[in-house]
Design a protein around this motif. Structure first.
Motif, PDB file in Angstrom:
ATOM      1  N   THR A 191       0.837  -1.202   0.000  1.00 19.23           N
ATOM      2  CA  THR A 191       0.000   0.000   0.000  1.00 19.23           C
ATOM      3  C   THR A 191       0.870   1.251   0.000  1.00 19.23           C
ATOM      4  OG1 THR A 191      -1.738  -1.197   1.138  1.00 19.23           O
ATOM      5  CG2 THR A 191      -1.860   1.203   1.228  1.00 19.23           C
ATOM      6  N   VAL A 192       0.610   2.116  -0.961  1.00 20.74           N
ATOM      7  CA  VAL A 192       1.351   3.368  -1.071  1.00 20.74           C
ATOM      8  C   VAL A 192       0.395   4.492  -0.697  1.00 20.74           C
ATOM      9  CG1 VAL A 192       2.785   4.818  -2.544  1.00 20.74           C
ATOM     10  CG2 VAL A 192       2.614   2.351  -3.020  1.00 20.74           C
ATOM     11  N   ILE A 193       0.797   5.286   0.283  1.00 21.46           N
ATOM     12  CA  ILE A 193      -0.069   6.356   0.785  1.00 21.46           C
ATOM     13  C   ILE A 193       0.442   7.715   0.324  1.00 21.46           C
ATOM     14  CG2 ILE A 193      -0.913   7.500   2.880  1.00 21.46           C
ATOM     15  CD1 ILE A 193      -1.076   4.756   4.182  1.00 21.46           C
ATOM     16  N   TYR A 194      -0.439   8.439  -0.374  1.00 19.78           N
ATOM     17  CA  TYR A 194      -0.158   9.808  -0.818  1.00 19.78           C
ATOM     18  C   TYR A 194      -0.830  10.765   0.169  1.00 19.78           C
ATOM     19  CZ  TYR A 194       1.373   8.424  -5.596  1.00 19.78           C
ATOM     20  OH  TYR A 194       2.027   7.908  -6.683  1.00 19.78           O
ATOM     21  N   ASN A 195      -0.301  11.970   0.266  1.00 21.70           N
ATOM     22  CA  ASN A 195      -0.892  13.010   1.129  1.00 21.70           C
ATOM     23  C   ASN A 195      -1.188  12.481   2.532  1.00 21.70           C
ATOM     24  OD1 ASN A 195      -1.197  14.932  -1.087  1.00 21.70           O
ATOM     25  ND2 ASN A 195      -2.804  13.565  -1.829  1.00 21.70           N
ATOM     26  N   PRO A 196      -0.201  11.890   3.209  1.00 18.63           N
ATOM     27  CA  PRO A 196      -0.491  11.286   4.504  1.00 18.63           C
ATOM     28  C   PRO A 196      -1.007  12.292   5.528  1.00 18.63           C
ATOM     29  CG  PRO A 196       1.880  11.410   4.135  1.00 18.63           C
ATOM     30  CD  PRO A 196       1.224  11.738   2.830  1.00 18.63           C
ATOM     31  N   SER A 197      -0.527  13.520   5.467  1.00 14.75           N
ATOM     32  CA  SER A 197      -1.061  14.535   6.382  1.00 14.75           C
ATOM     33  C   SER A 197      -0.707  15.909   5.843  1.00 14.75           C
ATOM     34  CB  SER A 197      -0.497  14.353   7.799  1.00 14.75           C
ATOM     35  OG  SER A 197       0.904  14.272   7.775  1.00 14.75           O
ATOM     36  N   SER A 198      -1.342  16.914   6.380  1.00 12.17           N
ATOM     37  CA  SER A 198      -1.036  18.293   6.008  1.00 12.17           C
ATOM     38  C   SER A 198      -1.351  19.151   7.221  1.00 12.17           C
ATOM     39  CB  SER A 198      -1.873  18.726   4.804  1.00 12.17           C
ATOM     40  OG  SER A 198      -3.235  18.803   5.178  1.00 12.17           O
ATOM     41  N   LYS A 199      -1.092  20.437   7.136  1.00 10.75           N
ATOM     42  CA  LYS A 199      -1.339  21.308   8.287  1.00 10.75           C
ATOM     43  C   LYS A 199      -2.790  21.237   8.755  1.00 10.75           C
ATOM     44  CE  LYS A 199       2.378  24.523   7.359  1.00 10.75           C
ATOM     45  NZ  LYS A 199       2.719  25.657   6.511  1.00 10.75           N
ATOM     46  N   GLY A 200      -3.700  21.142   7.777  1.00 10.35           N
ATOM     47  CA  GLY A 200      -5.119  21.137   8.113  1.00 10.35           C
ATOM     48  C   GLY A 200      -5.605  19.830   8.728  1.00 10.35           C
ATOM     49  N   ARG A 201      -4.824  18.753   8.563  1.00 12.44           N
ATOM     50  CA  ARG A 201      -5.285  17.457   9.070  1.00 12.44           C
ATOM     51  C   ARG A 201      -4.061  16.665   9.572  1.00 12.44           C
ATOM     52  NH1 ARG A 201      -4.220  14.428   4.772  1.00 12.44           N
ATOM     53  NH2 ARG A 201      -3.644  15.734   3.011  1.00 12.44           N
ATOM     54  N   PRO A 202      -3.487  17.169  10.682  1.00  9.71           N
ATOM     55  CA  PRO A 202      -2.246  16.571  11.185  1.00  9.71           C
ATOM     56  C   PRO A 202      -2.412  15.141  11.677  1.00  9.71           C
ATOM     57  CG  PRO A 202      -3.114  18.178  12.759  1.00  9.71           C
ATOM     58  CD  PRO A 202      -3.944  18.295  11.515  1.00  9.71           C
ATOM     59  N   ALA A 203      -3.614  14.746  12.098  1.00  6.01           N
ATOM     60  CA  ALA A 203      -3.780  13.433  12.739  1.00  6.01           C
ATOM     61  C   ALA A 203      -4.171  12.321  11.771  1.00  6.01           C
ATOM     62  CB  ALA A 203      -4.836  13.540  13.842  1.00  6.01           C
ATOM     63  N   ASP A 235       7.243  11.506  11.325  1.00  2.00           N
ATOM     64  CA  ASP A 235       6.709  12.773  10.809  1.00  2.00           C
ATOM     65  C   ASP A 235       6.394  12.643   9.324  1.00  2.00           C
ATOM     66  OD1 ASP A 235       6.778  14.253  13.118  1.00  2.00           O
ATOM     67  OD2 ASP A 235       8.882  14.832  12.844  1.00  2.00           O
ATOM     68  N   THR A 236       5.211  13.090   8.952  1.00  2.00           N
ATOM     69  CA  THR A 236       4.853  13.114   7.539  1.00  2.00           C
ATOM     70  C   THR A 236       4.243  14.472   7.209  1.00  2.00           C
ATOM     71  OG1 THR A 236       2.609  12.291   7.968  1.00  2.00           O
ATOM     72  CG2 THR A 236       4.280  10.633   7.503  1.00  2.00           C
ATOM     73  N   ASP A 237       4.281  14.827   5.938  1.00  2.00           N
ATOM     74  CA  ASP A 237       3.576  16.026   5.485  1.00  2.00           C
ATOM     75  C   ASP A 237       3.106  15.774   4.058  1.00  2.00           C
ATOM     76  OD1 ASP A 237       5.697  16.473   3.706  1.00  2.00           O
ATOM     77  OD2 ASP A 237       6.720  17.824   5.071  1.00  2.00           O
ATOM     78  N   MET A 238       2.650  16.808   3.364  1.00  2.00           N
ATOM     79  CA  MET A 238       2.078  16.562   2.029  1.00  2.00           C
ATOM     80  C   MET A 238       3.140  16.213   0.982  1.00  2.00           C
ATOM     81  SD  MET A 238       0.756  20.403   1.029  1.00  2.00           S
ATOM     82  CE  MET A 238       0.522  20.074  -0.713  1.00  2.00           C
ATOM     83  N   PHE A 239       4.413  16.310   1.349  1.00  2.00           N
ATOM     84  CA  PHE A 239       5.473  15.899   0.424  1.00  2.00           C
ATOM     85  C   PHE A 239       6.106  14.564   0.825  1.00  2.00           C
ATOM     86  CE2 PHE A 239       5.344  20.598   0.081  1.00  2.00           C
ATOM     87  CZ  PHE A 239       4.917  20.666  -1.233  1.00  2.00           C
ATOM     88  N   THR A 240       5.378  13.800   1.659  1.00  2.00           N
ATOM     89  CA  THR A 240       5.858  12.472   2.071  1.00  2.00           C
ATOM     90  C   THR A 240       5.042  11.397   1.356  1.00  2.00           C
ATOM     91  OG1 THR A 240       6.249  13.380   4.289  1.00  2.00           O
ATOM     92  CG2 THR A 240       6.286  10.963   4.063  1.00  2.00           C
ATOM     93  N   THR A 241       5.700  10.357   0.896  1.00  2.01           N
ATOM     94  CA  THR A 241       5.017   9.184   0.356  1.00  2.01           C
ATOM     95  C   THR A 241       5.378   8.004   1.258  1.00  2.01           C
ATOM     96  OG1 THR A 241       5.308  10.129  -1.844  1.00  2.01           O
ATOM     97  CG2 THR A 241       4.606   7.832  -1.744  1.00  2.01           C
ATOM     98  N   VAL A 242       4.350   7.252   1.653  1.00  2.63           N
ATOM     99  CA  VAL A 242       4.540   6.168   2.625  1.00  2.63           C
ATOM    100  C   VAL A 242       4.299   4.825   1.933  1.00  2.63           C
ATOM    101  CG1 VAL A 242       3.701   5.173   4.799  1.00  2.63           C
ATOM    102  CG2 VAL A 242       3.758   7.664   4.505  1.00  2.63           C
ATOM    103  N   PHE A 243       5.136   3.847   2.234  1.00  4.89           N
ATOM    104  CA  PHE A 243       5.026   2.504   1.658  1.00  4.89           C
ATOM    105  C   PHE A 243       4.847   1.486   2.777  1.00  4.89           C
ATOM    106  CE2 PHE A 243       6.368   3.302  -2.748  1.00  4.89           C
ATOM    107  CZ  PHE A 243       6.832   4.599  -2.626  1.00  4.89           C
TER     108      PHE A 243
END
Lengths: 247, 247
Positions: free
Chosen positions: A159-171, A215-223
């Motif tokens: 599973t590849v996760i895009y947009n794992p979090s951003s300022k508006g939705r940190p959790a 730590d993740t943000d909108m420029f992180t991709t998770v595998f």
């Protein structure tokens, strides 16, 4: 014929663009995009006399309307997207906005999306069946995102996760990990890549148990690996099934 | 340091390669791959004095061993893959085969996989969460493939099918459609692309009910939309959720 290219730029620098994408930009009078992406290419294309158009986040519809307007006035236009043109990109919206104008030819030019470019950084996490899920609930109900996470885990997809979090939705990302914890064992191989192909690129491999505190943000991709994924020589590998991968 | 690039070539012609991939081939003394892919690039690279190495289907392990041998003898090697280097590609196997040789640097170079290049041909079918499933049961049990098809449908993912059928398993694709018919309505938007980026490229959009009777082979990529997918101006589009896509 009026022409709009919707161009996937790949993860960052020009070296990750296909030659087809570079040719589309060369052939265009106007290059439009999100400001951050226009900044990545303006050094090369502004001096060539091309009009560079940008709009901000959440102004995607306006961006497509500007492209259509320019195309109808006889200009050749490239609408650029980070990664691929289709995967959470602008191709669907551009086609929809131009639908009353069959005289405008829309050509989609594929690019390397973060699932592929991030995978290359980590080793070979998506060597087998995989899925891509965005955690952004701006336009997708959280319940649907949750359902997809669960079925991805039940199907043992990488599973590849895009947009794992951003300022508006940190959790969001931690919530997603909590949901997955019911299906994925703590030792499962996982990885993160930040700022793929850009300044400050970094990556790490960790266990699923460790993942939720990263730590993740909108420029992180998770595998998140499948049950066969492993670490070989410091790289995150999901075997295809060859004997040599099992030794 | 001894170096092996594992290079995703994209779907076919050189214009679909990234500039990073082209630079890796330029920098290599040896280019290795499946014969069909070596044939695609030999016109350009053989005259440059590079050694071109190929092995047949099911000789992937031998191919990686030859790459390792050349790298250990001081040559820079590119191992080329169709599409991406990771997605059903050679990156996982090459990393596994070289694992006793930390002195060999393996660099994975991402490329445009068929889910992306085929999507560009059809319009924007993978504009939202998607999964990629191969129907080849050479190295994956059919039961697992079946499970993944079902969970992909239950999660309402856009589903991209690689290797839908081959001479050795002509009925696989029809069987997969029969399994999915329990979950997917007959009118669901689907599409097929044959020989993406190569001579004889063709594509069509059809309903799920029509899909099972379509001819497929190992050079066909199949796209099954999600519940929101639609045809707009003759293109297969999966909306991201913008209002303009719904009108």
């Amino acid at each position: 014929m009026a022409k709009i290219y919707v161009v996937g730029m790949g993860p960052g620098g020009e070296e990750y663009m296909t030659q087809e994408a570079a040719a589309a930009l060369e052939a265009s009078d106007v290059i439009a995009g999100y400001k951050v992406y226009i900044d990545l290419i303006k050094g090369r294309y502004a001096p060539l006399g091309k009009e560079l158009l940008f709009t901000g986040m959440k102004e995607e519809e306006k961006r497509c309307e500007l492209c259509l307007e320019r195309a109808l006035s006889g200009k050749t236009v490239s609408l650029i997207c980070s990664g691929d043109a289709g995967v959470y990109g602008m191709a669907s919206l551009m086609i929809a906005i131009a639908k009353e104008h069959p005289e405008v030819d829309i050509e989609v030019v594929a690019g390397v999306t973060a699932a592929l470019s991030g995978s290359a950084v980590l080793g070979a996490p998506i060597g087998h069946d995989f899925c891509v899920i965005s955690l952004s609930d701006l336009m997708t109900p959280w319940e649907l995102i949750k359902t997809r996470l669960i079925y991805a885990a039940k199907g043992d997809f990488v599973t590849v996760i895009y947009n794992p979090s951003s300022k508006g939705r940190p959790a969001h990302f931690k919530n997603a990990c909590d949901i997955l914890a019911e299906y994925i064992e703590p030792s499962r191989v996982c990885g993160l890549v930040h700022n793929i192909g850009r300044d400050g690129e970094s990556h790490e491999i960790c266990s699923f148990a460790e993942l939720k505190n990263k730590d993740t943000d909108m420029f992180t991709t998770v595998f998140i690996g499948n049950m066969q994924s492993k670490v070989i020589g410091g790289r995150f590998v999901t075997p295809r099934g060859y004997k040599s991968e099992e030794r």
